[in-house]
Design an enzyme around this catalytic site. Structure first.
Site, PDB file in Angstrom:
ATOM      1  N   SER A  61       0.814  -1.222   0.000  1.00  0.00           N
ATOM      2  CA  SER A  61       0.000   0.000   0.000  1.00  0.00           C
ATOM      3  C   SER A  61       0.843   1.266   0.000  1.00  0.00           C
ATOM      4  CB  SER A  61      -0.874  -0.012   1.262  1.00  0.00           C
ATOM      5  OG  SER A  61      -1.410   1.258   1.500  1.00  0.00           O
ATOM      6  N   GLU A 102       0.203   3.624   1.756  1.00  0.00           N
ATOM      7  CA  GLU A 102       0.296   4.038   3.165  1.00  0.00           C
ATOM      8  C   GLU A 102       1.697   3.788   3.726  1.00  0.00           C
ATOM      9  OE1 GLU A 102      -1.650   5.203   6.036  1.00  0.00           O
ATOM     10  OE2 GLU A 102      -2.597   6.199   4.356  1.00  0.00           O
ATOM     11  N   TYR A 129      -1.570   0.283  10.672  1.00  0.00           N
ATOM     12  CA  TYR A 129      -1.819  -0.363   9.371  1.00  0.00           C
ATOM     13  C   TYR A 129      -0.600  -0.223   8.467  1.00  0.00           C
ATOM     14  CZ  TYR A 129      -3.605  -0.865   4.592  1.00  0.00           C
ATOM     15  OH  TYR A 129      -3.776  -1.224   3.279  1.00  0.00           O
TER      16      TYR A 129
HETATM   17  P1  NAP Z   1     -11.398  -4.540   1.781  1.00  0.00           P
HETATM   18  O1  NAP Z   1     -12.556  -4.222   0.890  1.00  0.00           O
HETATM   19  O2  NAP Z   1     -11.365  -4.005   3.169  1.00  0.00           O
HETATM   20  O3  NAP Z   1     -11.267  -6.138   1.835  1.00  0.00           O
HETATM   21  C1  NAP Z   1     -10.471  -6.786   2.788  1.00  0.00           C
HETATM   22  C2  NAP Z   1     -10.695  -8.274   2.675  1.00  0.00           C
HETATM   23  O4  NAP Z   1      -9.924  -8.949   3.685  1.00  0.00           O
HETATM   24  C3  NAP Z   1     -12.163  -8.697   2.909  1.00  0.00           C
HETATM   25  O5  NAP Z   1     -12.463  -9.751   2.047  1.00  0.00           O
HETATM   26  C4  NAP Z   1     -12.130  -9.177   4.350  1.00  0.00           C
HETATM   27  O6  NAP Z   1     -13.168 -10.073   4.667  1.00  0.00           O
HETATM   28  C5  NAP Z   1     -10.766  -9.872   4.355  1.00  0.00           C
HETATM   29  N1  NAP Z   1     -10.291 -10.137   5.715  1.00  0.00           N
HETATM   30  C6  NAP Z   1     -10.189  -9.278   6.751  1.00  0.00           C
HETATM   31  N2  NAP Z   1      -9.727  -9.912   7.847  1.00  0.00           N
HETATM   32  C7  NAP Z   1      -9.532 -11.208   7.500  1.00  0.00           C
HETATM   33  C8  NAP Z   1      -9.103 -12.365   8.188  1.00  0.00           C
HETATM   34  N3  NAP Z   1      -8.758 -12.330   9.482  1.00  0.00           N
HETATM   35  N4  NAP Z   1      -9.015 -13.542   7.505  1.00  0.00           N
HETATM   36  C9  NAP Z   1      -9.391 -13.592   6.203  1.00  0.00           C
HETATM   37  N5  NAP Z   1      -9.819 -12.536   5.492  1.00  0.00           N
HETATM   38  C10 NAP Z   1      -9.885 -11.354   6.140  1.00  0.00           C
HETATM   39  O7  NAP Z   1     -10.022  -4.092   1.084  1.00  0.00           O
HETATM   40  P2  NAP Z   1      -9.725  -3.721  -0.453  1.00  0.00           P
HETATM   41  O8  NAP Z   1      -9.947  -2.256  -0.621  1.00  0.00           O
HETATM   42  O9  NAP Z   1     -10.383  -4.693  -1.340  1.00  0.00           O
HETATM   43  O10 NAP Z   1      -8.151  -3.920  -0.487  1.00  0.00           O
HETATM   44  C11 NAP Z   1      -7.575  -5.196  -0.781  1.00  0.00           C
HETATM   45  C12 NAP Z   1      -6.156  -5.241  -0.219  1.00  0.00           C
HETATM   46  O11 NAP Z   1      -5.376  -4.204  -0.806  1.00  0.00           O
HETATM   47  C13 NAP Z   1      -6.055  -5.026   1.286  1.00  0.00           C
HETATM   48  O12 NAP Z   1      -4.972  -5.817   1.740  1.00  0.00           O
HETATM   49  C14 NAP Z   1      -5.728  -3.561   1.424  1.00  0.00           C
HETATM   50  O13 NAP Z   1      -5.043  -3.341   2.636  1.00  0.00           O
HETATM   51  C15 NAP Z   1      -4.848  -3.357   0.210  1.00  0.00           C
HETATM   52  N6  NAP Z   1      -4.849  -2.011  -0.385  1.00  0.00           N
HETATM   53  C16 NAP Z   1      -6.015  -1.402  -0.696  1.00  0.00           C
HETATM   54  C17 NAP Z   1      -5.988  -0.167  -1.314  1.00  0.00           C
HETATM   55  C18 NAP Z   1      -7.257   0.537  -1.696  1.00  0.00           C
HETATM   56  O14 NAP Z   1      -7.195   1.752  -1.944  1.00  0.00           O
HETATM   57  N7  NAP Z   1      -8.386  -0.142  -1.778  1.00  0.00           N
HETATM   58  C19 NAP Z   1      -4.751   0.439  -1.623  1.00  0.00           C
HETATM   59  C20 NAP Z   1      -3.582  -0.247  -1.315  1.00  0.00           C
HETATM   60  C21 NAP Z   1      -3.629  -1.482  -0.717  1.00  0.00           C
HETATM   61  P3  NAP Z   1     -14.645  -9.531   5.096  1.00  0.00           P
HETATM   62  O15 NAP Z   1     -15.353  -9.234   3.795  1.00  0.00           O
HETATM   63  O16 NAP Z   1     -15.216 -10.659   5.842  1.00  0.00           O
HETATM   64  O17 NAP Z   1     -14.437  -8.293   5.919  1.00  0.00           O
HETATM   65  O1  G4F Z   2     -10.653   6.760   2.681  1.00  0.00           O
HETATM   66  P1  G4F Z   2      -9.657   6.655   3.768  1.00  0.00           P
HETATM   67  O2  G4F Z   2     -10.090   6.019   5.039  1.00  0.00           O
HETATM   68  O3  G4F Z   2      -8.415   5.904   3.128  1.00  0.00           O
HETATM   69  P2  G4F Z   2      -6.857   5.840   3.533  1.00  0.00           P
HETATM   70  O4  G4F Z   2      -6.643   6.124   4.957  1.00  0.00           O
HETATM   71  O5  G4F Z   2      -6.116   6.680   2.552  1.00  0.00           O
HETATM   72  O6  G4F Z   2      -6.540   4.285   3.308  1.00  0.00           O
HETATM   73  C1  G4F Z   2      -6.978   3.609   2.131  1.00  0.00           C
HETATM   74  O7  G4F Z   2      -5.990   3.730   1.133  1.00  0.00           O
HETATM   75  C2  G4F Z   2      -4.741   3.071   1.441  1.00  0.00           C
HETATM   76  C3  G4F Z   2      -3.799   3.323   0.255  1.00  0.00           C
HETATM   77  O8  G4F Z   2      -3.139   4.540   0.430  1.00  0.00           O
HETATM   78  C4  G4F Z   2      -5.015   1.597   1.642  1.00  0.00           C
HETATM   79  F1  G4F Z   2      -3.844   0.947   1.873  1.00  0.00           F
HETATM   80  C5  G4F Z   2      -5.963   1.410   2.811  1.00  0.00           C
HETATM   81  O9  G4F Z   2      -6.257   0.026   2.957  1.00  0.00           O
HETATM   82  C6  G4F Z   2      -7.267   2.149   2.507  1.00  0.00           C
HETATM   83  O10 G4F Z   2      -7.876   1.520   1.408  1.00  0.00           O
HETATM   84  O11 G4F Z   2      -9.099   8.113   4.129  1.00  0.00           O
HETATM   85  C7  G4F Z   2      -8.585   8.970   3.134  1.00  0.00           C
HETATM   86  C8  G4F Z   2      -8.334  10.338   3.752  1.00  0.00           C
HETATM   87  C9  G4F Z   2      -7.520  10.286   5.051  1.00  0.00           C
HETATM   88  O12 G4F Z   2      -6.558  11.299   5.028  1.00  0.00           O
HETATM   89  C10 G4F Z   2      -8.537  10.607   6.144  1.00  0.00           C
HETATM   90  O13 G4F Z   2      -7.998  11.268   7.284  1.00  0.00           O
HETATM   91  O14 G4F Z   2      -9.591  10.908   4.104  1.00  0.00           O
HETATM   92  C11 G4F Z   2      -9.482  11.497   5.380  1.00  0.00           C
HETATM   93  N1  G4F Z   2     -10.826  11.578   5.972  1.00  0.00           N
HETATM   94  C12 G4F Z   2     -11.468  12.737   6.278  1.00  0.00           C
HETATM   95  N2  G4F Z   2     -12.645  12.471   6.830  1.00  0.00           N
HETATM   96  C13 G4F Z   2     -11.617  10.557   6.326  1.00  0.00           C
HETATM   97  C14 G4F Z   2     -12.761  11.116   6.872  1.00  0.00           C
HETATM   98  N3  G4F Z   2     -11.456   9.220   6.204  1.00  0.00           N
HETATM   99  C15 G4F Z   2     -12.464   8.415   6.640  1.00  0.00           C
HETATM  100  N4  G4F Z   2     -12.347   7.079   6.495  1.00  0.00           N
HETATM  101  N5  G4F Z   2     -13.608   8.935   7.193  1.00  0.00           N
HETATM  102  C16 G4F Z   2     -13.809  10.275   7.338  1.00  0.00           C
HETATM  103  O15 G4F Z   2     -14.844  10.713   7.834  1.00  0.00           O
END
Ligand code: NAP
Ligand code: G4F
Length: 345
Positions: free
Chosen positions: A131, A133, A154
Site C-alpha cells: 500500500s 500508506e 496499518y
Molecule cells: P477490503 O474491501 O477491506 O477487503 C479486505 C478483505 O480482507 C475482505 O475480504 C475481508 O473479509 C478480508 N479479511 C479481513 N480480515 C480477514 C481475516 N482475518 N481472515 C481472512 N480474510 C480477512 O479491502 P480492499 O480495498 O479490497 O483492499 C484489498 C487489499 O489491498 C487489502 O490488503 C488492502 O489493505 C490493500 N490495499 C487497498 C488499497 C485501496 O485503496 N483499496 C490500496 C492499497 C492497498 P470480510 O469481507 O469478511 O471483511
Molecule cells: O478513505 P480513507 O479512510 O483511506 P486511507 O486512509 O487513505 O486508506 C486507504 O488507502 C490506502 C492506500 O493509500 C489503503 F492501503 C488502505 O487500505 C485504505 O484503502 O481516508 C482517506 C483520507 C484520510 O486522510 C482521512 O484522514 O480521508 C481522510 N478523511 C477525512 N474524513 C476521512 C474522513 N477518512 C475516513 N475514512 N472517514 C472520514 O470521515
C-alpha cells in the site's frame, strides 16, 4: 487445464473485481472467506455459483488469516498456480484502535501465507497487496525507490508484510511480488472509507434521508484511481517472467475537500450546506499527501489508468443514487438463493 488462482480477501472490493477478471480469463478461482455472523459475500453476487450447479468455477472456502493451519491445508488442497493475497484489516483509522489485531492479520497473516506456500512446496506465484500508506510522510511523488515512513499501525503492518514478501523471494526463491497500490475506489468500496462515505451521504441527502455529513481532515490529498483497472495490474504483475515490485497510481492527487465538493456538485447541491467537521475522524498521525509515479508499471507492464478523478466521483455518486432509489422503490430484492454460498453450512 485451466489455471487455478487462490484469492484471500475475495469478499472485499478488490477481491470481487479480481475474481471476475480471472473467471473471464478462464481461471478456476478459489476464495478464502472468514466466518461472520451475517453474510459477507454480497460483492460476489454477480458471479455466485451454487456449489450444486454447473457454472463458473468459483469455489469458496472457510479460512482465516489468523489461523495458520487453515491456510496450510487450503494451499495444499488447492495447489494454486497464483495466489493473490488481498486479505487484511484494511482501515487505517481502525488500525489505531486495533493495533495488535491489525499487526496480526495484516502483517503476520502475510508471513502465515508465505510459510504455507514454502511448507507445501507449491510453486505458486504470490501477489502481496502492498500500500501507498507505507510511504506515509515521505514527500511525493512516490515510486518503487521511495523510502517508507508509515504513519499508522496499518502502514507499519504493511511495511512488515512488504519486506516479508521480498525476504521469501530472496531467501527461498518464492515468486513473490509487491503491488504498491495507491487509493482506488469504486461503487464496491467499503462504506467507511471517505470516498464511499461521501457518495452514500450525497445520495441520502438528495433523498431527504440525511441532513449532515460529518468528516475529519478535509485537507489530506490522495491519488484516487478506479479499482477495476487496478486489479488488472495485479494480474499483469504475476504474468512477468521474473518477480518484481510495482507502484500503481494515477499520478494526480486531490484533497478530500475536492472529492466532497465534486460529489455534491454531481447532484446539484452545495456541499457547504451539509458537511461538518468532527474531530473524532482525525487520525493520531495523518498521511498528508500521496501521489504515485507509476512509470515503471507503464513501461514494463503496459499498465495505464483510464478513469479520471471527475469520472470516478461521478461513477460512485450515480451508483449510490441508483442503489438508494432501487432500495426505496422496492426494486432491489436480494435474491434468496435458499442455500449458503459456502460448502458444508
Ligand atoms: P477490503 O474491501 O477491506 O477487503 C479486505 C478483505 O480482507 C475482505 O475480504 C475481508 O473479509 C478480508 N479479511 C479481513 N480480515 C480477514 C481475516 N482475518 N481472515 C481472512 N480474510 C480477512 O479491502 P480492499 O480495498 O479490497 O483492499 C484489498 C487489499 O489491498 C487489502 O490488503 C488492502 O489493505 C490493500 N490495499 C487497498 C488499497 C485501496 O485503496 N483499496 C490500496 C492499497 C492497498 P470480510 O469481507 O469478511 O471483511
Ligand atoms: O478513505 P480513507 O479512510 O483511506 P486511507 O486512509 O487513505 O486508506 C486507504 O488507502 C490506502 C492506500 O493509500 C489503503 F492501503 C488502505 O487500505 C485504505 O484503502 O481516508 C482517506 C483520507 C484520510 O486522510 C482521512 O484522514 O480521508 C481522510 N478523511 C477525512 N474524513 C476521512 C474522513 N477518512 C475516513 N475514512 N472517514 C472520514 O470521515
Amino acid at each position: 487445464m485451466p489455471r487455478t488462482a487462490l484469492i484471500s480477501g475475495i469478499t472485499g472490493q478488490d477481491g470481487s473485481y479480481l475474481a471476475e477478471l480471472l473467471l473471464n480469463k478462464g481461471y478456476e478461482v478459489h476464495g478464502l472467506v472468514r466466518r461472520a455472523s451475517s453474510l459477507n459475500t454480497q460483492r460476489l453476487d454477480s458471479i455466485y455459483r451454487d456449489p450444486h450447479d454447473a457454472g463458473p468455477p468459483l469455489v469458496l472456502h472457510y479460512c482465516d488469516l489468523s489461523d495458520a493451519s487453515s491456510l496450510g491445508n487450503l494451499i495444499r488442497a488447492v495447489q494454486p498456480d497464483e495466489i493473490y493475497h488481498l486479505g487484511a484489516q484494511s482501515h487505517v483509522k481502525v488500525s489505531f484502535d486495533l493495533p495488535e489485531y491489525t499487526a496480526d492479520v495484516t502483517g503476520v497473516g502475510t508471513v502465515r501465507m508465505l510459510e504455507a506456500i514454502r511448507a507445501s512446496g507449491a510453486r505458486a506465484r504470490f501477489y502481496q497487496a502492498s500500500s501507498s500508506e507505507m510511504f506515509g510522510s515521505t514527500p511525493p511523488p512516490q515510486n518503487e525507490g521511495t523510502p517508507f515512513h508509515p504513519r499508522s499501525p496499518y502502514g507499519v503492518s504493511k511495511v512488515f508484510a512488504y519486506w516479508a514478501a521480498v525476504n521469501y523471494r530472496e531467501a527461498y526463491d518464492v515468486y513473490a511480488v509487491n503491488g504498491i497500490l495507491f487509493n482506488h475506489e469504486s461503487p464496491r468500496r467499503g462504506e467507511t472509507f471517505v470516498s464511499r462515505k461521501i457518495t452514500r451521504a450525497v445520495a441520502r441527502i438528495r433523498a431527504g434521508l440525511q441532513d449532515k455529513l460529518y468528516l475529519g481532515n478535509l485537507e489530506a490529498k490522495r491519488d484516487w484511481g478506479y479499482a477495476p483497472e487496478y486489479v488488472e495490474a495485479m494480474w499483469q504483475m504475476l504474468q512477468r517472467p521474473d518477480p518484481d515490485d510495482y507502484v500503481v497510481a494515477t499520478g494526480e492527487c486531490h484533497t478530500v475537500r475536492e472529492f466532497a465538493e465534486l460529489a455534491f456538485e454531481c447532484v446539484g447541491i452545495d456541499w457547504r450546506d451539509f458537511v461538518e467537521i468532527d474531530p473524532r475522524y482525525y487520525r493520531a498521525s495523518e498521511v498528508d499527501v500521496l501521489m504515485g509515479d507509476a512509470s515503471k508499471a507503464s513501461r514494463i507492464l503496459g499498465w495505464q489508468p483510464h478513469t479520471c478523478f471527475q469520472d470516478l466521483v461521478q461513477i460512485m455518486v450515480d451508483s449510490d443514487v441508483k442503489l438508494l432509489d432501487d432500495e426505496l422503490s422496492g426494486r432491489l430484492v436480494r435474491a434468496d438463493r435458499g442455500r449458503s454460498y459456502m460448502p458444508g453450512d
